[in-house]
Design an enzyme around this catalytic site. Sequence first.
Site, short mmCIF file in Angstrom:
data_model
loop_
_atom_site.label_atom_id
_atom_site.label_comp_id
_atom_site.label_asym_id
_atom_site.label_seq_id
_atom_site.Cartn_x
_atom_site.Cartn_y
_atom_site.Cartn_z
N GLU A 440 -4.62 0.12 -13.53
CA GLU A 440 -5.97 0.30 -14.05
C GLU A 440 -6.11 1.59 -14.87
OE1 GLU A 440 -8.75 -2.22 -11.06
OE2 GLU A 440 -7.91 -0.40 -10.21
N GLU A 516 -3.25 -8.37 -7.59
CA GLU A 516 -4.23 -8.21 -6.51
C GLU A 516 -5.04 -9.48 -6.42
OE1 GLU A 516 -6.64 -4.67 -6.88
OE2 GLU A 516 -4.93 -3.44 -7.48
#
Length: 999
Positions: A440, A516
């Site tokens: 991220e 994820e």
Amino acid sequence: MTGNSPHAPQPMPHGKPQRTADGTEDAPRPLGRRPPYYEDRAPGSGMLPPRAWYPASDAARLSLHGTWRFRLSPTAGAEDDAFARPDFDDATWQELRVPGTWVLKGFGTPWYTNTAYPFPVDPPRVPDENPTGDHRHVFDLPDSWGEGPAVLHFGGVESCARVWLNGQELGHFKGSRLPHEFEVGTLLRPRRNVLAVRVHQWSSGSYLEDQDQWWLPGIFRNVSLHRRPEGSVADHFVHAGFDHVTGEGTLRVECSPAGRVTVPELGLDLATGESATVPVRPWTAEQPYLYDGELVTAGETVPLRIGFRTVRVEDGLLKVNGRRILLRGVNRHEFHPQYGRTVGPETMRRDLLLMKRHNVNAVRTSHYPPHPAFLDLCDELGLWVVDECDLETHGFAQQGWRDNPVDDPRWEPALLDRARRMVERDKNHPCIVLWSLGNECGTGRGLSAMASWIRERDPSRPLHYEGDRSCADTDVYSRMYADHAEVERIGRRTEEPLADPELDARRRGLPFVLCEYAHAMGNGPGGLGEYQRLFETYERCQGGFVWEWIDHGLRRQTAEGEVFHAYGGDFGEELHDGNFVCDGLVFPDRVPSPGLGEFKKVVEPVRIEGEADGAAGTVRVTNLYDFADLGHLDFRWRHEVEGEVCGHGRLEVPALAPGGSAVVQLPPAPAGAVRRGEAIWTVRALLAEDSAWAPAGHEIAWGQLTAAPRPAPAPPVATATPRRGEGNVVVLGPGTFDATTGALGYLDGVQVGGPRLDVWRAPTDNDEAAPWQPEPRPATEWRRLGLHRMRHRVESVEPGPGALVVRTRVAPAGSPLALRAVYRWTARRDWLRLELGVAPEGDWPVPLPRLGVRMAVSGSLGFAEWYGGGPGEGYPDTRAAARIGRWSMPVDALQTPYVRPQENGARPGVRWAQLTRTDGSGLRIEGDPDFFFSARRWTDEELTAARHTTDLRAGDELWLHLDHALHGIGSQSCGPGVLPQHRLEVAPARFSFVFSSLR
């Protein structure tokens, strides 16, 4: 002492103004002050080049763990550097255990944020309020140490450290979860060496470490001294590929300086740099075969553990040793509820044993390289690893990625340093199949520079990064929390196209992983089975990594000594993200949650099921392993009628190859299984022999098949008639009712409360959902409608021939929406039956949390037994692990102690349940159809209000929930909501229960 290290120092001067791409300097500070070293974008100064880690050799090592002297200052400049002098008097300082983190030892407080930086965003600058810990440690050298070069090793320090030895400054470094080393041979002395380390909580490096975890400053990993004799290993790189066509492995070991490599089992004795190709057993996560070898140079002998395997992306798939692999993975932060990120080898091994025993075969090291001992264990026990760089800049997303370091050339040296330190340290581990650039960080030139360097240094492993949808720098297409429908489109390679046709074509040809998914926060995650079917259906979809392994709750005690686990906001943080830090498959104390049991069942590598055509007396067994056949498993059958075991034995199953399937004949039903009732076969796959991670008999997989269907229930014939009793009551069979409200007050003379219609549940974390989710947030909508404050109005109480009928309207204040409920009570002398009909009024815009009845009974009924799904909890989309049987446990054991209390403990598919006292007396409940059963010592209102487990106080009553239906769980705390088939839409319903006393 004298001597030169075989390494050359890596000078990185600090204090000099950094220049931008066009040659201009940073905006000047007031009075022209240069930025201090901890605000310099550079990774550090004075450090040695990174190198491969190995746990031991014949060169001496000295651990510097233990009790150090410690002083905490509120700012970086509160104290000068006089403390680094050997003669400095630290008698007034306090003590601190190293490795460790000072905020968990009473110096300051922990701080949790998910994405927001806990300081003003002004890169690379940090606040004046910058807690700074000065550490001092005095140590002696062993008498056998000798003279010559030596290296001082730091395994991990958060977030910036400046180091002195015997008064001489060595340098400084950033990169909290990465190793850093200094040459110290000429500075050592036999006695009273003084190591001084200044650690700043905040630094420029903090902008690169916004990783959804507690901010825990300190020296949290190994500190050690390594003797480096002349001619010792400066660095080495083990290349051990496997050719799946020939069955041969090729070994080549690069080393500086040159030496020799021996592998006795293979008969190899090679010069470094020389290659040899021989038949070998390959390494896989299922069969992690390692060859013991030695690397010998003039100054050192290093043990090697060599795994032969080849990783490639070809034919649009991620393959190891020529075969597609399916990742049954978890994300793992390093965490301990008492010691923070200081995790010892026993805890690491315990984690990995739990993973292997629950069919986990892969780990993503979110979001930084782990302690290297963890990777040694993954090599040994067998797990695929995605090794992720210590990099996340998620907080910049809140400002549209403006000033993002990964797209600023001034930060590139720091980014490359982090990539180098990960790859060089970990490059010899066969378990690592993907390098990950970080997490991220948006997109930028810095990531491309990292990717280019890694590809050049280690072309044998593909690259992973999720944050760039174009996949320009990666070899796999990775996403987070894509919902089931999108995963299916990706599996079909019909996903929404990119604007650039060339990039789109390239991405469409890449394998897909969910780095994820299935956010395991609180009760859940739901929808695992549907994801797994997609992974098994579409070869492009190669599995994923559940977020995450462990709840990061910090162990605390109340004033009364009761233990609970703290989360964001419990330490007075001005900015925090609450219990979002508690989203794991195991609780902080590493006790598995129901979610881990569900995951084990869903991803089991052997499928055991009945034949689709309903062929009686057979079971289909399918091998879902990628490499192993079924020869290592022992299959057992058990036959039960109404939950009672009537027979058991061994089942002969062929040693099916990976992907193979066979229909196996079951034995005849046992002679004792003659009584009428529901009969079930249970077939289990067990380890036939002890393994490195579980003993013989450990269960790998199981399945249940119907041997004889449950007889169709027939409503019992009622014989009792309602009659008026003394006082304002109606008596029907063993039941006594309030004549005005129609509420059941006594059963066989024992006081009860209810039952009455109930639709509320204490919202789960997935019900509360994340505020950024596009879908409606269930708990918010439920509260908006007032489902937590429903009002019951009795419209009539009608005693009649053979039945007592009570009509009610249940509705929230301020709304025309309602549920009409008709309670029809019938009875015989020894039982009482409730048939409840529910009809909605109005256009309900949201599903219900639950639909059933709630009742209060005596708290003395402390033991539960039931026939149905168990032994653990299960909800509509989390009940794969619930096997049908007879189960029993204390009522208190029915509870699941989620860190933030919430709905829990429901047992699905219950045919009947009993609650008893120590003398065997109690209450029996039978349901038609099957129901969800839960019992707890507090109300749902109390459960809803609680923030921690210690907020819950047992009352005098036991509260039962007998639910006809429950809304699913989903994973909307950071993922998709409940799938349509698991939503509890508002619709007419009818269900019944029979209550009787046990004497």
